[in-house]
Design an enzyme around this catalytic site. Sequence first.
Site, PDB file in Angstrom:
ATOM      1  N   PRO A 226      28.983  10.024  14.115  1.00 55.81           N
ATOM      2  CA  PRO A 226      30.439   9.965  14.200  1.00 55.81           C
ATOM      3  C   PRO A 226      31.055   8.607  13.858  1.00 55.81           C
ATOM      4  O   PRO A 226      32.269   8.493  13.739  1.00 55.81           O
ATOM      5  CB  PRO A 226      30.700  10.300  15.673  1.00 55.81           C
ATOM      6  CG  PRO A 226      29.451   9.885  16.377  1.00 55.81           C
ATOM      7  CD  PRO A 226      28.332  10.106  15.421  1.00 55.81           C
ATOM      8  N   ASP A 249      30.650   9.802   2.135  1.00 49.22           N
ATOM      9  CA  ASP A 249      31.991  10.341   2.365  1.00 49.22           C
ATOM     10  C   ASP A 249      32.886   9.255   2.933  1.00 49.22           C
ATOM     11  O   ASP A 249      32.405   8.268   3.477  1.00 49.22           O
ATOM     12  CB  ASP A 249      31.905  11.468   3.406  1.00 49.22           C
ATOM     13  CG  ASP A 249      31.238  12.697   2.822  1.00 49.22           C
ATOM     14  OD1 ASP A 249      31.098  12.744   1.601  1.00 49.22           O
ATOM     15  OD2 ASP A 249      30.855  13.579   3.607  1.00 49.22           O
ATOM     16  N   LYS A 271      38.606  10.535  -0.358  1.00 50.46           N
ATOM     17  CA  LYS A 271      39.955  10.271  -0.829  1.00 50.46           C
ATOM     18  C   LYS A 271      40.446   8.986  -0.183  1.00 50.46           C
ATOM     19  O   LYS A 271      40.215   8.755   0.989  1.00 50.46           O
ATOM     20  CB  LYS A 271      40.854  11.419  -0.392  1.00 50.46           C
ATOM     21  CG  LYS A 271      42.019  11.566  -1.301  1.00 50.46           C
ATOM     22  CD  LYS A 271      42.916  12.737  -1.012  1.00 50.46           C
ATOM     23  CE  LYS A 271      42.481  13.765  -0.007  1.00 50.46           C
ATOM     24  NZ  LYS A 271      43.307  14.959  -0.039  1.00 50.46           N
ATOM     25  N   GLY A 303      28.803  12.592  10.661  1.00 46.19           N
ATOM     26  CA  GLY A 303      28.307  13.541  11.659  1.00 46.19           C
ATOM     27  C   GLY A 303      26.947  14.087  11.282  1.00 46.19           C
ATOM     28  O   GLY A 303      26.041  13.358  10.889  1.00 46.19           O
ATOM     29  N   ASP A 304      26.828  15.421  11.370  1.00 42.38           N
ATOM     30  CA  ASP A 304      25.601  16.087  10.966  1.00 42.38           C
ATOM     31  C   ASP A 304      25.853  16.746   9.608  1.00 42.38           C
ATOM     32  O   ASP A 304      26.874  17.415   9.431  1.00 42.38           O
ATOM     33  CB  ASP A 304      25.229  17.153  12.008  1.00 42.38           C
ATOM     34  CG  ASP A 304      23.941  17.832  11.628  1.00 42.38           C
ATOM     35  OD1 ASP A 304      22.879  17.225  11.824  1.00 42.38           O
ATOM     36  OD2 ASP A 304      23.994  18.954  11.090  1.00 42.38           O
ATOM     37  N   THR A 332      26.737  15.233  15.521  1.00 39.96           N
ATOM     38  CA  THR A 332      27.985  15.822  15.042  1.00 39.96           C
ATOM     39  C   THR A 332      29.177  15.381  15.904  1.00 39.96           C
ATOM     40  O   THR A 332      29.000  14.991  17.066  1.00 39.96           O
ATOM     41  CB  THR A 332      27.852  17.363  15.003  1.00 39.96           C
ATOM     42  OG1 THR A 332      28.986  17.890  14.333  1.00 39.96           O
ATOM     43  CG2 THR A 332      27.759  17.968  16.390  1.00 39.96           C
ATOM     44  N   ALA A 333      30.369  15.435  15.318  1.00 43.05           N
ATOM     45  CA  ALA A 333      31.568  14.945  15.993  1.00 43.05           C
ATOM     46  C   ALA A 333      31.759  15.604  17.369  1.00 43.05           C
ATOM     47  O   ALA A 333      32.159  14.944  18.330  1.00 43.05           O
ATOM     48  CB  ALA A 333      32.792  15.182  15.121  1.00 43.05           C
ATOM     49  N   MET A 384      38.475  19.527  11.689  1.00 43.48           N
ATOM     50  CA  MET A 384      39.482  19.559  10.620  1.00 43.48           C
ATOM     51  C   MET A 384      40.739  20.335  11.038  1.00 43.48           C
ATOM     52  O   MET A 384      41.241  21.166  10.280  1.00 43.48           O
ATOM     53  CB  MET A 384      38.874  20.185   9.350  1.00 43.48           C
ATOM     54  CG  MET A 384      37.843  19.300   8.714  1.00 43.48           C
ATOM     55  SD  MET A 384      37.119  20.016   7.247  1.00 43.48           S
ATOM     56  CE  MET A 384      35.827  21.024   7.941  1.00 43.48           C
TER      57      MET A 384
HETATM   58  N1  SAH Z   1      29.695  16.854   9.310  1.00 43.56           N
HETATM   59  C1  SAH Z   1      30.692  16.341  10.195  1.00 43.56           C
HETATM   60  C2  SAH Z   1      31.992  17.102  10.071  1.00 43.56           C
HETATM   61  C3  SAH Z   1      32.638  16.922   8.741  1.00 43.56           C
HETATM   62  S1  SAH Z   1      34.182  17.728   8.654  1.00 43.56           S
HETATM   63  C4  SAH Z   1      30.166  16.340  11.636  1.00 43.56           C
HETATM   64  O1  SAH Z   1      29.107  16.907  11.896  1.00 43.56           O
HETATM   65  O2  SAH Z   1      30.820  15.749  12.479  1.00 43.56           O
HETATM   66  C5  SAH Z   1      35.284  16.422   9.052  1.00 43.56           C
HETATM   67  C6  SAH Z   1      35.848  16.605  10.427  1.00 43.56           C
HETATM   68  O3  SAH Z   1      34.928  16.176  11.404  1.00 43.56           O
HETATM   69  C7  SAH Z   1      37.077  15.792  10.716  1.00 43.56           C
HETATM   70  O4  SAH Z   1      38.239  16.396  10.193  1.00 43.56           O
HETATM   71  C8  SAH Z   1      37.069  15.781  12.226  1.00 43.56           C
HETATM   72  O5  SAH Z   1      37.533  17.019  12.730  1.00 43.56           O
HETATM   73  C9  SAH Z   1      35.604  15.695  12.547  1.00 43.56           C
HETATM   74  N2  SAH Z   1      35.169  14.311  12.776  1.00 43.56           N
HETATM   75  C10 SAH Z   1      34.273  13.602  12.069  1.00 43.56           C
HETATM   76  N3  SAH Z   1      34.079  12.388  12.623  1.00 43.56           N
HETATM   77  C11 SAH Z   1      34.852  12.341  13.724  1.00 43.56           C
HETATM   78  C12 SAH Z   1      35.090  11.372  14.722  1.00 43.56           C
HETATM   79  N4  SAH Z   1      34.465  10.188  14.704  1.00 43.56           N
HETATM   80  N5  SAH Z   1      35.944  11.658  15.715  1.00 43.56           N
HETATM   81  C13 SAH Z   1      36.574  12.859  15.756  1.00 43.56           C
HETATM   82  N6  SAH Z   1      36.400  13.800  14.837  1.00 43.56           N
HETATM   83  C14 SAH Z   1      35.552  13.577  13.832  1.00 43.56           C
END
Ligand code: SAH
Length: 468
Positions: A226, A249, A271, A303-304, A332-333, A384
């Site tokens: 995260p 990313d 972006k 995240g994952d 993951t988040a 998201m």
């Molecule tokens: N693969 C990632 C998710 C990617 S989609 C995972 O496993 O976490 C992107 C979304 O992940 C963001 O829009 C948000 O909802 C969430 N996200 C990713 N990092 C975050 C963080 N540090 N804090 C809160 N939400 C997060």
Amino acid sequence: MRHFPIFLDTTNRNIIVSGAGECAVAKLRLLLKTQAKIFVFGHDPEDIILQWAKKGLLIFTERSLKKNDIKNIILIYGANENSIEDARIKAISNSMGVLINIVDNLNDSEFITPAIVDRDPLTIAIGTEGTAPVLARNIKKQLEEILPTSLGILARIGQSFRNHVEILPMGQKRRNFWTKFYFHDGPQALQNGGENEARNSLNSLLKNTLETKTDIGRVHLIGAGPGDPDLLTLKARKLLHEADVVIHDQLVSEPILELARREAIIVETGKKGFGKSWYQDDINALMIKHAGQGKHVVRLKSGDPTMFGRLDEEMSSLDQAGILYDITPGITAASAAVATINQSLTKRGRNSSVLHLTGHDINGFADQDWRILSIPGTVAAIYMGKRAAQFLQGRLLMYGTAPNTPITIVANASRPNQKILDSQVGSFSEKLTNSHIDGPIIFLLGLAPRDVFSQLQKSSNQIEMVIS
Ligand code: SAH
């Protein structure tokens, strides 16, 4: 950087230590490792100084330092444990143009001695500009633990073999050769049969390396977690450090990218501002291009990588191109966010399943099984969902979720700018808009921060909490 770190050649040079007490002894222990001739001046010497003098390791004169003593001297240490004497020495050194260090006196010193990890010829100097000696000491301790004591011997053996290794092409192949020697074959051979065996291991390693065909490129699909670099797995850290190319990313945080090698090519595909984001096909093409050239590519995803990361599209294109790949999971988040509010994603008697949903999919706002979400006790992590917040609120209420159901918004989970917004289904969308929160957010439906005590704990950890 006020103090510039350099390594000074001490062959055929002289160093003076003024003072013969404990403070001087501590400095002398370090200085005796150098090749300089050491002169010590002072009164009431510690026994050990006399013993060193007797062994011919230094020259001790039992009187104060005089200007005439300063001949062919490169450094002077003032270790008199007496500020008047130190000031006198400083004036003498300054008049002779020799650099001086007054022990434990940053302001009057012209150079400082770093904390040193000694695996000669490998020497690591750690400095904090004199501001945090405890920090330097701790880092030294950690490095001492990580670096095998045999590293110095191996570095010396390796040095005499450098010319032979030039037969390998510069870059990945040569790097792999040395990494394998210093951290695998070398230590093992040294342990089994001493220095001779370690020398032999260089020959056989080189032969093997020459016989293996050119490196085949590979893509490592890695979860960066995260944001907090401490939440990266050891495997991810290692692969990132070895990567030739890192394609990441936008959500991957800066401290994590710092872990890549300086020579690595780093490409951000996210972006930025109002800029255009990369097309998935272009990302795939970039991975294939670099891996096709035999490079080690790290595709770093927040995240994952298996969670809302368009991983399958990337794997399919790599499959088609015949490029090898592997996946390293990450935190993951949802896991990071739930930890910040001291809650569990599942709990006996409350929920025996947990949902991971996205607020957005290819069609825009994502449709879900809203009725399931309305069942009391349901826990769902909604990714998201920032732009879909109003839609989510409307759908949840429309399909029967009680307006007072807790929903916690966690922004920037695990990052220094982390924010927690404690809210309810009936009003979270407005609350989010009014909070003007920046950065990635995740909703934890069905969960509220644990209790007031834990909230206090969080705020004492300097994590910002916005409590309703
Ligand atoms: N693969 C990632 C998710 C990617 S989609 C995972 O496993 O976490 C992107 C979304 O992940 C963001 O829009 C948000 O909802 C969430 N996200 C990713 N990092 C975050 C963080 N540090 N804090 C809160 N939400 C997060």
